[in-house]
Scaffold this motif. Structure first.
Motif, short mmCIF file in Angstrom:
data_model
loop_
_atom_site.label_atom_id
_atom_site.label_comp_id
_atom_site.label_asym_id
_atom_site.label_seq_id
_atom_site.Cartn_x
_atom_site.Cartn_y
_atom_site.Cartn_z
N LEU A 89 0.98 -1.23 0.11
CA LEU A 89 0.05 -0.03 -0.21
C LEU A 89 0.74 1.43 -0.07
CD1 LEU A 89 -3.09 -0.93 2.35
CD2 LEU A 89 -3.06 -0.39 -0.09
N HIS A 90 2.03 1.35 0.10
CA HIS A 90 3.00 2.33 0.08
C HIS A 90 2.90 2.89 -1.59
CE1 HIS A 90 4.54 1.94 4.07
NE2 HIS A 90 4.98 0.85 3.77
N GLU A 91 2.65 1.92 -2.53
CA GLU A 91 2.70 2.37 -3.61
C GLU A 91 1.36 1.68 -4.54
OE1 GLU A 91 6.32 0.78 -5.22
OE2 GLU A 91 7.54 2.11 -4.37
N ALA A 92 0.64 0.87 -4.12
CA ALA A 92 -0.48 0.53 -4.82
C ALA A 92 -1.66 1.25 -4.34
CB ALA A 92 -0.84 -1.03 -4.39
N ASN A 93 -2.71 1.29 -5.07
CA ASN A 93 -4.07 1.96 -4.66
C ASN A 93 -4.93 0.91 -3.74
OD1 ASN A 93 -4.15 3.46 -7.85
ND2 ASN A 93 -3.82 4.37 -5.97
N ALA A 94 -4.93 -0.16 -4.02
CA ALA A 94 -5.58 -1.11 -3.09
C ALA A 94 -4.79 -2.35 -3.03
CB ALA A 94 -6.90 -1.59 -3.78
N ALA A 95 -4.99 -3.16 -1.91
CA ALA A 95 -4.07 -4.48 -1.74
C ALA A 95 -4.97 -5.36 -1.08
CB ALA A 95 -2.76 -4.14 -0.81
N TYR A 96 -4.72 -6.68 -1.59
CA TYR A 96 -5.70 -8.04 -1.20
C TYR A 96 -4.71 -9.14 -0.75
CZ TYR A 96 -9.45 -5.56 -3.48
OH TYR A 96 -10.52 -4.81 -4.08
N VAL A 97 -5.09 -9.93 0.12
CA VAL A 97 -4.83 -11.16 0.37
C VAL A 97 -5.66 -12.20 0.17
CG1 VAL A 97 -5.45 -11.28 2.90
CG2 VAL A 97 -3.54 -12.75 1.99
N ALA A 98 -5.35 -13.08 -0.81
CA ALA A 98 -6.03 -14.31 -1.31
C ALA A 98 -5.86 -15.70 -0.85
CB ALA A 98 -6.20 -14.37 -2.88
N ALA A 99 -6.76 -16.37 -0.17
CA ALA A 99 -6.41 -17.45 0.52
C ALA A 99 -7.57 -18.28 0.70
CB ALA A 99 -6.03 -17.11 2.08
#
Length: 416
Positions: A120-130
């Motif tokens: 998130l320092h450089e992305a607009n949105a972040a996910y974990v998929a599991a």
């Protein structure tokens, strides 16, 4: 663990990719999977079959934050995947970390949340998929506190948005910016350029402005491949392709103004194009002013300035006539993500051959012309040749010897 072992990290990632970017071939959407997944086996004992690898392709090694996400993409996500619809007019840059079961351990979701948070320092949105059965309440609480989305993957491939992130306006690094660029109308694709003479794209802008039918005008004066001319004009930023019609951009309007200034009317300007049909001579030589205009248009294309600057730096370092292999190796050191996206095909298992698991180039594979993007090494280079930027024209990949294909500047600057 039972049948849940089948939800390995690669398979979890493939399901998440499809959920986030179901129409990857649509406009303003592009995603790449990290090169660690471009392998025949996962964890040395579980094969990644061809069908799964094809769902994960294309591959690249993109740095976002302090590491390399499993997936980086740009696209307009469905509303139930985000806490807000969008940030500004551009689709968000998304980073995904995947965690899967192994034969001996369950997916480490907490670690995935921490890794996604770093992006998130450089992305607009972040996910974990599991796997959905591995996501605990504490995992969801941590993700919610850190503004990380959680995608729960079911055995049948269904994906539930267990936690949705807010879109943030973080700065995009130069490497991640290459992925955002690929999601635009100017991103390099197999069909971005179909014609190798710049007159066809300039002519499309004039034909679009002409009061008569665009297709008839273009076919009469410029080229019969109307769709290819339109696509290339859009790629160069001369026209904007809307659902119902194409319109001139400000750059396209400048092409029209140039023609009117020089010929008094667009019709007269187009008549001059009759003389250039099927011409193989350098455009800037047979039509110097049009050639200079082509040069200005090409300079607006983001790849041109980077290529010229790096070719000049290579010249300064004593590499006056770099081969295509030399150029790609040089560029990959300084702009790895952009280099792969611009030059290396993303289909047919090519990037699996060219890049190792760490995203490094396998130089021996670069000797095969078939690994390169035709729109770059043939059409774009041909237009740079016609504009007087490079000394030699491009070649089709099946006729290309990358070890001898020269990318020398036509007019390099000498040190003062």
């Amino acid at each position: 663990m039972g049948s849940a072992v089948s939800l390995s990290e690669p398979r979890v990632l493939a399901h998440a990719k499809h959920r986030l970017f179901p129409d990857i071939d649509g406009s303003n959407a592009y995603a790449v999977t990290d090169t660690q997944f471009a392998t025949d086996e996962w964890l040395s004992d579980r094969p990644i079959d061809e069908e799964l690898r094809s769902r994960l392709t294309p591959f690249n090694h993109v740095r976002v934050g302090s590491g390399y996400p499993d997936l980086v993409g740009v696209g307009a996500l469905e509303s139930d995947l985000l806490a807000v619809d969008r940030l500004g007019d551009d689709p968000p840059l998304v980073a995904v970390e995947a965690k899967g079961h192994t034969a001996t351990a369950a997916a480490d979701v907490e670690r995935g949340v921490i890794q996604a948070y770093d992006r998130l320092h450089e992305a607009n949105a972040a996910y974990v998929a599991a796997p959905v059965d591995a996501v605990s309440q504490s995992d969801r609480t941590l993700a919610r506190e850190l503004n990380v989305g959680v995608l729960g993957v079911h055995e049948d491939g269904g994906v539930a948005a267990l936690e949705v992130p807010r879109v943030v306006g973080n700065r995009t690094s130069n490497e991640a910016a290459a992925i955002r660029f690929q999601a635009t109308a100017q991103g390099v694709a197999e069909k971005s350029f179909g014609l190798n003479h710049p007159k066809n794209y300039l002519g499309y802008a004039l034909a679009l402005y002409h009061p008569a039918d665009t297709r008839d005008v273009l076919t009469t004066h410029v080229v019969g491949a109307v769709d290819g001319a339109k696509r290339g004009a859009s790629f160069l930023g001369l026209v904007d392709e809307r659902p119902d019609r194409a319109v001139l951009t400000p750059l396209g309007e400048e092409v029209v103004r140039f023609a009117v200034n020089r010929y008094a009317s667009v019709e007269t300007a187009l008549e001059a194009f009759d003389d250039w049909k099927r011409s193989r001579k350098r455009f800037i030589t047979v039509a110097p002013q049009w050639g200079l205009l082509t040069r200005r248009v090409l300079w607006q294309y983001p790849a041109t300035q980077l290529l010229v600057e790096e070719l000049q730096t290579m010249f300064d370092d004593g590499i006056a006539a770099p081969s295509l292999v030399d150029l790609v190796e040089w560029l990959h050191v300084h702009h790895p993500t952009f280099t792969v996206e611009l030059f290396i095909r993303g289909t047919g298992g090519v990037r699996e051959r060219v890049l190792d698991a760490d995203g490094e180039l396998r130089r021996s594979e670069l000797a095969d012309g078939a690994v390169f993007h035709s729109p770059t090494v043939f059409q774009l280079k041909a237009m740079l040749y016609h504009a007087g930027v490079v000394a030699e024209r491009g070649a089709e990949p099946h006729r290309l010897d990358p070890t001898t294909d020269s990318w020398a500047l036509r007019e390099p600057l000498h040190a003062r």
